[in-house]
Design an enzyme around this catalytic site. Structure first.
Site, PDB file in Angstrom:
ATOM      1  N   SER A 238       0.117   1.208   7.797  1.00  0.00           N
ATOM      2  CA  SER A 238      -0.971   2.104   7.397  1.00  0.00           C
ATOM      3  C   SER A 238      -0.391   3.204   6.515  1.00  0.00           C
ATOM      4  CB  SER A 238      -1.626   2.721   8.628  1.00  0.00           C
ATOM      5  OG  SER A 238      -0.749   3.699   9.158  1.00  0.00           O
ATOM      6  N   LYS A 239      -1.256   4.076   6.075  1.00  0.00           N
ATOM      7  CA  LYS A 239      -0.846   5.164   5.173  1.00  0.00           C
ATOM      8  C   LYS A 239       0.318   5.987   5.725  1.00  0.00           C
ATOM      9  CE  LYS A 239      -4.515   6.627   2.149  1.00  0.00           C
ATOM     10  NZ  LYS A 239      -5.873   7.008   2.318  1.00  0.00           N
ATOM     11  N   ARG A 240       0.381   6.073   7.053  1.00  0.00           N
ATOM     12  CA  ARG A 240       1.463   6.847   7.668  1.00  0.00           C
ATOM     13  C   ARG A 240       2.828   6.323   7.244  1.00  0.00           C
ATOM     14  NH1 ARG A 240       2.255   5.766  12.697  1.00  0.00           N
ATOM     15  NH2 ARG A 240       0.806   4.021  12.697  1.00  0.00           N
ATOM     16  N   HIS A 241       2.888   5.029   6.921  1.00  0.00           N
ATOM     17  CA  HIS A 241       4.171   4.422   6.584  1.00  0.00           C
ATOM     18  C   HIS A 241       4.519   4.547   5.102  1.00  0.00           C
ATOM     19  CE1 HIS A 241       2.853   2.148  10.229  1.00  0.00           C
ATOM     20  NE2 HIS A 241       4.069   2.480  10.591  1.00  0.00           N
ATOM     21  N   GLY A 242       3.614   5.091   4.305  1.00  0.00           N
ATOM     22  CA  GLY A 242       3.901   5.211   2.868  1.00  0.00           C
ATOM     23  C   GLY A 242       2.751   4.638   2.061  1.00  0.00           C
TER      24      GLY A 242
END
Ligand code: GLU
Length: 468
Positions: A238-242
């Site tokens: 998800s966005k948290r990972h980049g």
């Protein structure tokens, strides 16, 4: 076997993300490998969440990835007549029925089921009433009451669902709009799709879709559900990972061939081979080698693979992808030997196209600004003579190619007894402004006689100015 027909049916509610791109790629590669067909369909029935901007972003991403389609794009929003025709067919054949149960009644059913610890489901009140169409009636499918529905999955093997877990789900809402699973099945049937590879987040839709296929008397396609892509902490990517959006990778300077090489490996393997060209992927891709465990996205591996692709691709294939990065820095160029020469000197030393464009800046600048320590160390009174000798010898050269350039350097080495480094470093600074760069013979060759001589003269006069 019949011609393989696969599809990619994104919902245009945002950009194309890494997982979606991988699904598109698997379907596209399989179609290309099998010499089949690949269909693009936009699933835009959720009008509140679908946007034209997302449709455009998806097209842009697919185009960049080099994923082309043989049919479509179809838009579900334009196909309501077809869905309604199929809903009528299901009612006429006794496989679906109108239901007029009120919201309160449905709530009551839900509450009763929950109270006795059962899964809430429709209790079949209208199933055998043969009601006629009325304003607020929905249409429900007659789902099997017992037995099992088995998804024969080419990746996960058989997935068995007890029919008692399923209910007579709605296929048409009271406002006359078809529901998601109905639209998908009607599309897949009418578009002759016979192979469906998708994320395993859809696996719970599949038994419902199978029930619709069976009710329509239609044979089933091949299904394969691919495990989700994970982030480094093993949770769903998800966005948290980049960066999630495919076009962000384009903007960061990844080559599409490197990107597809990386994402295909997040779920498919061919021995322990890591590097694949696009043609090799088409040749080697198969459903059998899609793995059952989830791939973990690792940006450093992607970066390393990008460096390999940049190094090993033909320069003329890189030019068009490099162009926007050079243009952004204000550099214009025409396709041809100059830019290909530039790329050849930098392709082993650039991990991204953005880095390559930055490293290429000196080729395009009219005047070179010298790094301070480079100039003070190498553009010294001692080197003026070397520069002037080079200028004179270069001016006399008829053909300014790498070999004759090298010969000039050899000649000076013989005449002066100096080592190559002593001669090359001031030249490097004169040409690039820096102490680290591609080989000077290569640079001189790419710049050509006039520009090279010009830069050497500028450096000589810079030294002259310093002295006075
Ligand atoms: N529209 C769905 C999605 O974007 C795909 C459904 C399918 O592959 O059947 O996730």
């Amino acid at each position: 076997m019949d011609t393989v027909i696969t599809r990619f049916p994104p919902s245009p509610t945002g950009y194309l993300h890494v997982g979606g791109a991988r699904t598109a790629l698997f379907n596209w590669l399989y179609a290309r490998h099998m010499k089949g067909r690949f269909v693009l369909r936009i699933e835009d029935t959720d009008t509140r969440r679908s946007t034209q901007a997302s449709v455009d972003a998806i097209f842009e991403a697919l185009e960049w990835l080099g994923i082309d389609w043989d049919e479509g794009p179809y838009f579900q929003s334009k196909r309501f007549d077809i869905y309604l025709e199929y809903i009528d067919k299901l009612i006429d054949s006794g496989n679906a029925y109108y239901c007029t149960c009120s919201q309160e009644k449905l709530e009551e059913m839900r509450a009763t089921a929950m109270a006795s610890g059962k899964k809430p489901k429709y209790d079949g009140t209208c199933r055998n009433k043969e009601l006629k169409k009325t304003d607020n009636a929905v249409v429900r499918i007659k789902a099997p009451l017992d037995g099992t529905t088995v998804v024969r999955d080419v990746i996960k093997n058989n997935i068995v669902f007890n029919n008692t877990e399923l209910d007579d789900f709605i296929i048409c809402r009271s406002d006359g709009t078809p529901t998601y699973n109905l639209a998908v099945v009607v599309d897949d049937i009418t578009m002759s799709i016979n192979t469906i590879i998708r994320g395993d987040d859809h696996v719970n839709n599949t038994p419902k879709q199978i029930i619709i296929y069976n009710a329509l008397g239609h044979s089933l396609p091949v299904f394969g559900h691919v495990p989700m892509v994970l982030g480094s902490d093993k949770t769903r990517l998800s966005k948290r990972h980049g960066a999630m959006s495919v076009t962000e990778y384009k903007d960061m300077g990844y080559l599409p061939d490197a990107f597809i090489n990386y994402i295909v490996r997040l779920g498919w393997s061919y021995g322990d081979q890591e590097f694949f060209t696009r043609d090799e992927l088409i040749e080697k891709f198969s459903l059998e080698n899609i793995g059952r465990s989830a791939g973990v996205f690792d940006i450093n591996k992607l970066l390393a693979l990008n460096a390999d692709h940049i190094k090993l691709s033909d320069p003329d294939k890189i030019t068009k992808h490099l162009a926007p990065f050079l243009n952004k820095l204000g550099f214009e160029f025409r396709e041809g030997p100059f830019i290909e020469g530039v790329i050849k000197t930098l392709n082993a030393r650039s991990k991204t196209l953005k880095e390559m464009a930055e490293n290429a800046a000196f080729y395009f600048q009219d005047t070179i600004s010298y790094q301070e320590d480079a100039a003070s160390k190498f553009l010294t009174a001692d080197s003026v003579e070397i520069l002037n000798t080079l200028i004179a010898l270069f001016e006399a050269l008829e053909s300014f190619d790498e070999k004759s350039i090298e010969n000039v350097f050899v000649k000076i080495m013989e005449q002066t007894g100096l080592k190559l480094g002593k001669i090359a470093q001031p030249v490097r600074v004169a040409l690039t402004g820096k102490t680290i760069s591609p080989g000077v013979f290569e640079i001189l060759n790419v710049l050509g006689k006039e520009k090279s001589i010009n830069r050497l003269k500028m450096a000589a006069s810079f030294i002259g100015d310093k002295k006075s």
